[in-house]
Design a protein around this motif. Structure first.
Motif, PDB file in Angstrom:
ATOM      1  N   PRO A 132       0.825  -1.220   0.000  1.00  0.00           N
ATOM      2  CA  PRO A 132       0.000   0.000   0.000  1.00  0.00           C
ATOM      3  C   PRO A 132       0.858   1.268   0.000  1.00  0.00           C
ATOM      4  CG  PRO A 132      -0.812  -1.574   1.621  1.00  0.00           C
ATOM      5  CD  PRO A 132       0.494  -2.112   1.130  1.00  0.00           C
ATOM      6  N   LEU A 184      -5.291  -2.719  -2.507  1.00  0.00           N
ATOM      7  CA  LEU A 184      -4.900  -1.881  -1.380  1.00  0.00           C
ATOM      8  C   LEU A 184      -4.307  -0.549  -1.835  1.00  0.00           C
ATOM      9  CD1 LEU A 184      -3.402  -4.589   1.008  1.00  0.00           C
ATOM     10  CD2 LEU A 184      -5.719  -3.659   0.946  1.00  0.00           C
ATOM     11  N   ASN A 185      -4.202  -0.372  -3.150  1.00  0.00           N
ATOM     12  CA  ASN A 185      -3.837   0.920  -3.738  1.00  0.00           C
ATOM     13  C   ASN A 185      -5.009   1.474  -4.548  1.00  0.00           C
ATOM     14  OD1 ASN A 185      -1.071   1.449  -2.869  1.00  0.00           O
ATOM     15  ND2 ASN A 185      -0.565  -0.404  -4.011  1.00  0.00           N
ATOM     16  N   ILE A 239      -3.309   3.769   5.659  1.00  0.00           N
ATOM     17  CA  ILE A 239      -3.623   3.131   4.387  1.00  0.00           C
ATOM     18  C   ILE A 239      -4.663   3.903   3.583  1.00  0.00           C
ATOM     19  CG2 ILE A 239      -5.534   1.656   5.122  1.00  0.00           C
ATOM     20  CD1 ILE A 239      -4.181  -0.635   3.589  1.00  0.00           C
ATOM     21  N   ILE A 275      -2.147   1.560  10.958  1.00  0.00           N
ATOM     22  CA  ILE A 275      -2.340   1.034   9.606  1.00  0.00           C
ATOM     23  C   ILE A 275      -3.672   1.517   9.043  1.00  0.00           C
ATOM     24  CG2 ILE A 275      -2.616  -1.059   8.227  1.00  0.00           C
ATOM     25  CD1 ILE A 275      -0.733  -2.484  10.125  1.00  0.00           C
ATOM     26  N   LEU A 304       0.468   3.869   2.822  1.00  0.00           N
ATOM     27  CA  LEU A 304       1.070   3.427   4.079  1.00  0.00           C
ATOM     28  C   LEU A 304       2.593   3.514   4.002  1.00  0.00           C
ATOM     29  CD1 LEU A 304       0.443   2.234   6.871  1.00  0.00           C
ATOM     30  CD2 LEU A 304       0.531  -0.045   5.830  1.00  0.00           C
TER      31      LEU A 304
END
Length: 372
Positions: free
Chosen positions: A87, A108-109, A221, A217, A90
């Motif tokens: 990510p 997660l992106n 994120i 996190i 993050l």
């Protein structure tokens, strides 16, 4: 790079994320770290004779082999700091984990990631806000992240699943267990539309000190953290403070001044640590988000609109002149909370417009609407 060496780097006793990053900056790869001699290791800031001996020992690699077996058995993805699929939001945080364990299919992106946090003792008000938020955000193609805890967290996940929004739960323990256990059935659904993410290896219990680490996190994120309902102390306020330290956007829903469950939200707003929002439209406005083209086309009424029986009743009652929600409630005998959700749905589809004073008006003559 070898996966076992990546995992082993996080298994070295007394080596945290900062020291691990120093080692990576010096040696460039995990393999080079474990292939170095004691003298070379001690050239790295923060590495003394004792830590160098631990790196050269077998304990970290033995633990890594156990994790490797678990990863292969349960098809867990390992996201290392230098990997392309780590990510990126993050990664930009100074205390980002060197390694993450992930089960799921969400990106997660993702272009738009929202963290939703709040009290474990959620009220009906907080749960309704979660529902309205998820329903409105469904049109903006977002990913919703939370902590799978009791209260607001799990409600945010449930409502995300209800409206087809991918949702990721960040855990304070390993992927071999679930805390609280009662949320296991929701977690299974999330793996199919979202995922479960943790920095902790299997066999890690949900110990108290793990939750603040989990919270960083959640904050790191995402693009923005939304506090739905929070008391004067708790994990939601910690997450908001961390998000502020990362220079991320933080918003909060206000509550009544005498509501203990909203003390934290009101405090964040009062001290300028969070922006005030009352609807997802506020969030979209502040962040400059626009509805996807497909949603815009639906809103233009070029496509058939499927409405419930009650929504069609509402349209029959509305005219091109504005009508207040109280008057609609009296006419239709629909509870105001339910009526508000119907009106929101009609507004999202571009059929009506909300006006000051909780009044609503049709955007066009009802006879021209292609209603199914």
């Amino acid at each position: 790079m070898s996966l076992i060496h990546k995992i082993a780097l996080t298994m070295i006793k007394n080596v945290g994320h900062i020291t691990a990053k120093n080692l990576l900056a010096h040696f460039l790869t995990p393999e080079a770290i474990f292939g170095a001699n004691k003298k070379e290791l001690m050239e790295v800031p923060g590495i003394g004779a004792q830590t160098a001996t631990l790196i050269l020992g077998k304990e970290a690699m033995t633990k890594a082999k156990i994790q490797l077996e678990f990863i292969k058995k349960y098809q867990v993805q390992v996201l290392f700091l230098t990997d392309d699929n780590y990510p990126v939001r993050l990664k930009n945080c100074v205390d980002a984990p060197v390694l993450l364990y992930y089960r799921g299919n969400a990106d997660l992106n993702h272009p738009r990631i929202i963290s939703v946090v709040g009290t474990r003792m959620a009220t009906a008000y907080g749960k309704l806000l979660c529902k309205q938020l998820a329903e409105a955000l469904a049109g903006y193609e977002v990913l919703i992240v939370s902590g799978l805890a009791y209260g607001i967290d799990v409600t945010a996940h449930q409502e995300s699943l209800q409206y087809g929004i991918p949702t990721v739960g960040v855990l304070a323990h390993g992927l071999d267990r679930m805390y609280p256990q009662v949320h296991s059935h929701i977690a299974k659904k999330m793996v199919l539309n979202g995922g479960l993410l943790t920095e902790f290896p299997s066999l890690t219990n949900p110990d108290k000190e793990n939750f603040p680490k989990r919270n960083r996190i959640i904050a790191g994120i995402s693009d923005v953290t939304i506090v739905v309902e929070a008391a004067s102390k708790g994990g939601a306020l910690i997450t908001a403070d961390i998000a502020n330290s990362y220079h991320r956007e933080v918003f909060a829903f206000p509550g009544r001044v005498n509501d203990l469950s909203s003390e934290g939200c009101n405090f964040l707003i009062k001290t300028n640590r969070a922006g005030l929002i009352s609807h997802a439209r506020d969030l979209a406005y502040y962040l400059g988000w626009e509805l996807p083209k497909a949603q815009e086309l639906m809103a233009s009424s070029n496509f058939p609109v499927e409405l419930s029986a009650e929504e069609q009743e509402i349209l029959q009652a509305l005219t091109t002149s504005a009508i207040a929600i109280d008057e609609l409630e009296l006419r239709l005998k629909i509870p105001k909370s339910k009526l508000a959700l119907h009106l929101l749905n009609l507004e999202m589809q571009g059929i009506l417009t909300s006006l000051p004073g909780k009044r609503y008006q049709l955007n066009q003559d009802i006879s021209s609407l292609p209603i199914k």
